[in-house]
Write an enzyme that holds these catalytic residues in place. Structure first.
Site, PDB file in Angstrom:
ATOM      1  N   HIS A   1       3.204   3.972  -0.893  1.00  0.00           N
ATOM      2  CA  HIS A   1       3.366   3.922  -2.352  1.00  0.00           C
ATOM      3  C   HIS A   1       1.981   3.786  -2.959  1.00  0.00           C
ATOM      4  O   HIS A   1       0.989   3.566  -2.253  1.00  0.00           O
ATOM      5  CB  HIS A   1       4.283   2.770  -2.765  1.00  0.00           C
ATOM      6  CG  HIS A   1       3.820   1.411  -2.315  1.00  0.00           C
ATOM      7  ND1 HIS A   1       2.668   0.821  -2.771  1.00  0.00           N
ATOM      8  CD2 HIS A   1       4.362   0.529  -1.450  1.00  0.00           C
ATOM      9  CE1 HIS A   1       2.522  -0.367  -2.218  1.00  0.00           C
ATOM     10  NE2 HIS A   1       3.535  -0.568  -1.399  1.00  0.00           N
TER      11      HIS A   1
ATOM     12  N   ASP B   1      14.908  -8.153  14.412  1.00  0.00           N
ATOM     13  CA  ASP B   1      14.062  -8.886  15.352  1.00  0.00           C
ATOM     14  C   ASP B   1      14.029 -10.369  14.995  1.00  0.00           C
ATOM     15  O   ASP B   1      13.585 -10.743  13.903  1.00  0.00           O
ATOM     16  CB  ASP B   1      12.651  -8.291  15.333  1.00  0.00           C
ATOM     17  CG  ASP B   1      11.805  -8.757  16.483  1.00  0.00           C
ATOM     18  OD1 ASP B   1      11.391  -9.925  16.473  1.00  0.00           O
ATOM     19  OD2 ASP B   1      11.575  -7.958  17.411  1.00  0.00           O
TER      20      ASP B   1
ATOM     21  N   SER C   1       3.690  -3.373   3.462  1.00  0.00           N
ATOM     22  CA  SER C   1       3.776  -1.981   3.019  1.00  0.00           C
ATOM     23  C   SER C   1       2.904  -1.087   3.882  1.00  0.00           C
ATOM     24  O   SER C   1       1.730  -1.381   4.091  1.00  0.00           O
ATOM     25  CB  SER C   1       3.302  -1.852   1.573  1.00  0.00           C
ATOM     26  OG  SER C   1       4.201  -2.432   0.690  1.00  0.00           O
TER      27      SER C   1
END
Length: 331
Positions: A154, A278, A293
């Protein structure tokens, strides 16, 4: 009606377009890195009213400016910093100032009337602006043939207005994760990092709706690592996958996730709906937190995408962008 809130991991993402990138052989990274950049102009982060003898006013707002606007010139003078704009305003002698810039992809031009505050601080126009930023993110991949990299999935945006910053200069610098603020329902966590501003790992060359891109100059980051193929959208499926991410120090680890939905034609970067399975990652971070990110998503031995953001009320769940959409952004 309950609405799911979303929180962008690091910075806010913008709309993407689905492309037709060819499969490539790249090295998934998952390495934390500092992102440092200056904008091509200055961004209006917020506006404030000024107390004047005639009452409280905000000249910028009255002129039609909005938060997120990019200002590039003032009375014909290029604005490359907050100090430059402040000098133009200070020296205006109260005469209108012609501001030119961008609102998204649209050119704007307004005339702002400076006012004097009752505090005696000289002429002001009521704009709070930002001309640079630095933060932590995750490198997604590198092409070992030329050092070209992609990260975040992004854009880098202004933290207050959410506007994508038009890149003037930028670099990638070393970073280490020193602390984790765990995400809980309704409260996003965060990776807290330290940076080495004296060293440069690479050049940042483009800030797009689908990630940031540039060239790594420090080949030691990926020397000796094996490449993997990138997956075509039709190869990506629901089920088990892994993310490559670093939540302590500088070395990434693999963590199990489940791809719960694949939406190749999504118009908002949400191609992949995923859930962290996990236990180690859940105990450490609560799931996905800002700073992750760009973490590569691996499935069936191929790079399928990158983590982009997290659901605020469900920190174990988030979204990702397909890798071909990131590759398309590089042209």
């Amino acid at each position: 009606m309950n609405r799911r809130k979303t929180y962008w991991c690091g910075v806010v993402a913008a709309i993407l377009l689905i492309g037709t990138a060819q499969a490539a052989d790249v090295i998934p990274l998952g390495i934390p890195a500092g992102v440092r950049m200056t904008a091509e102009g200055v961004v209006i982060s917020s506006m404030t009213e000024i107390d004047t003898p005639a009452g409280a006013v905000c000249p910028g707002e009255e002129a039609g400016l909005e938060t997120g606007d990019i200002l590039q010139t003032a009375n014909g003078v290029g604005i490359d910093s907050s100090e430059t704009l402040a000098d133009v305003v200070h020296n205006s002698e109260g005469k209108p100032i012609e501001l030119v810039g961008l609102r998204g992809e649209t050119n704007i031009s307004v005339s702002v009337q400076p006012v004097q505050s009752t505090s005696g601080d000289g002429y002001q126009i009521g704009l709070l602006i930002r001309d640079s930023m630095a933060g932590i993110g995750t490198l997604t991949y590198v092409d070992p043939k030329n050092g070209d990299f992609g990260a975040l999935g992004h854009p880098v945006t202004d933290v207050d207005s959410g506007a994508r910053l038009p890149l003037e200069t930028g670099s990638i610098i070393p970073a280490q994760v020193v602390r984790v603020e765990m995400g809980t329902a309704g409260k996003p966590g965060e990776l807290i990092g330290t940076y080495d501003f004296s060293t440069e790992l690479g050049k940042l060359e483009d800030n797009t709706a689908r990630g940031i891109f540039g060239t790594l100059t420090d080949t030691s980051l990926y020397a000796g690592q094996s490449t993997v193929s990138t997956a075509e959208p039709e190869e990506v499926h629901t089920g088990d996958a892994e993310i490559l991410s670093c939540v302590s120090g500088a070395q990434p680890k693999r963590y199990a996730v489940c791809i719960e939905k694949v939406t190749p034609d999504a118009s908002d970067c949400r191609n992949l709906s995923l859930r962290v399975t996990d236990e180690t990652l859940l105990e450490t971070t609560g799931g996905i937190v800002p700073g992750m990110s760009g973490s590569p998503i691996i499935q069936d031995g191929k790079l399928i995408g990158a983590v982009t953001h997290v659901l605020v009320n469900h920190p174990d769940r988030g979204y990702g962008i397909l890798i071909n959409n990131m590759l398309d952004a590089t042209g």
